[in-house]
Design an enzyme around this catalytic site. Structure first.
Site: not given
Ligand code: NDP
Length: 246
Positions: A141, A155
């Site tokens: 991030s 975070y």
């Molecule tokens: P979302 O919360 O929209 O989606 C998260 C995803 O990760 C889902 O598929 C969820 O599964 C899965 N997940 C979460 N926890 C677990 C776990 N314990 N075990 C297995 N799967 C898990 O997140 P984003 O798409 O926004 O983020 C994706 C990546 O991008 C992350 O690394 C985040 O830190 C990074 N990021 C995002 C930003 C943003 O603005 N959105 C900015 C910077 C970085 P389920 O659907 O089953 O819950």
């Protein structure tokens, strides 16, 4: 034209948001894709259907990234179903807000287990299978590099750790022809950070472009790093944040 034909990928957190866009983009460029999720079985099924519609094999695996045994199991299932692995994308993560003065130690541990330990354990489990070279791409991030407001320290810390993970692992795996890179998104329109959310205007104001990214715009960077066009890029950080760190 990017050609990932014959490549086999594992994406963590592929049921929603950026991970789902990455899983689909890898498939649209020719890769077979396994992906993990935690709770969203229906959404995972829909992503798998989209991958199959693109003509590729899809495997949706329920596996909690906080659980080391689930990590080993999901890598074994991906390898046995796809016949091997060439690409690992660590995308699953959780957010955490709150001041350090009020920190709950269990919440802190969950952030570190899912955001830091899991990418390390996924890499450990996948490395023996990357026999023909391959790549490991982790989603960090822009907040790992700059912390523009209070309440996101843990975070941001978890994401900063991924820079050293990426650099160190690139040193370890370079001799085997495996590249290791970090993609650092900025504000991206997902369930975790909707473009119409409470703090969205502030986040937009930090960027040069004045807008959020859409998940497919982050996926484009991942597809590039997974492709032969990026063959000599390793240990690198690619920030995809609309200029928030500019
Ligand atoms: P979302 O919360 O929209 O989606 C998260 C995803 O990760 C889902 O598929 C969820 O599964 C899965 N997940 C979460 N926890 C677990 C776990 N314990 N075990 C297995 N799967 C898990 O997140 P984003 O798409 O926004 O983020 C994706 C990546 O991008 C992350 O690394 C985040 O830190 C990074 N990021 C995002 C930003 C943003 O603005 N959105 C900015 C910077 C970085 P389920 O659907 O089953 O819950």
């Amino acid at each position: 034209m990017i050609d990932l034909n014959g490549k086999r990928a594992l994406v963590t957190g592929g049921s929603r948001g950026i991970g789902a866009a990455i899983a689909l983009a890898l498939a649209e460029n020719g890769a077979d894709v396994a992906f993990t999720y935690q709770y969203s079985a229906e959404k995972a099924e829909a992503v798998a259907k989209s991958i199959e519609k693109a003509g590729r094999r899809a495997v949706a695996i329920q596996a909690d990234s906080a659980d080391p045994e689930a990590i080993s199991r999901s890598v074994s299932e991906a390898v046995s179903t796809l016949g091997g692995l060439d690409i690992l994308v660590n995308s699953a993560a959780i957010g955490h807000t709150g001041m350090i003065a009020d920190l709950d130690v269990h919440a802190y541990q969950a952030v570190m287990d899912i955001n830091v330990r899991a990418p390390v354990l996924f890499a450990k489990a996948v490395i023996p299978h990357l026999t023909g070279g391959g790549c490991i791409i982790t989603i960090g991030s822009a907040l790992g590099e700059r912390v523009p407001f209070p309440g996101i320290t843990t975070y941001a810390m978890s994401k900063a750790a991924l820079t050293s993970f990426t650099r160190g692992l690139s040193r370890e795996l370079g001799p085997s022809g495996i590249t290791v890179n970090l993609v650092q998104p900025g504000a991206t329109n997902t369930d975790a950070n909707p473009a119409d959310g409470e703090a969205a205007d502030f986040q937009r104001s930090l960027t040069s472009l004045g807008r959020y990214a859409e998940p497919h715009e982050i996926a484009n960077a991942v597809v590039f790093l997974a492709s032969p066009a990026a063959s000599v890029i390793t240990g690198a950080t690619l920030t995809v944040d609309g200029g928030a760190l500019a």
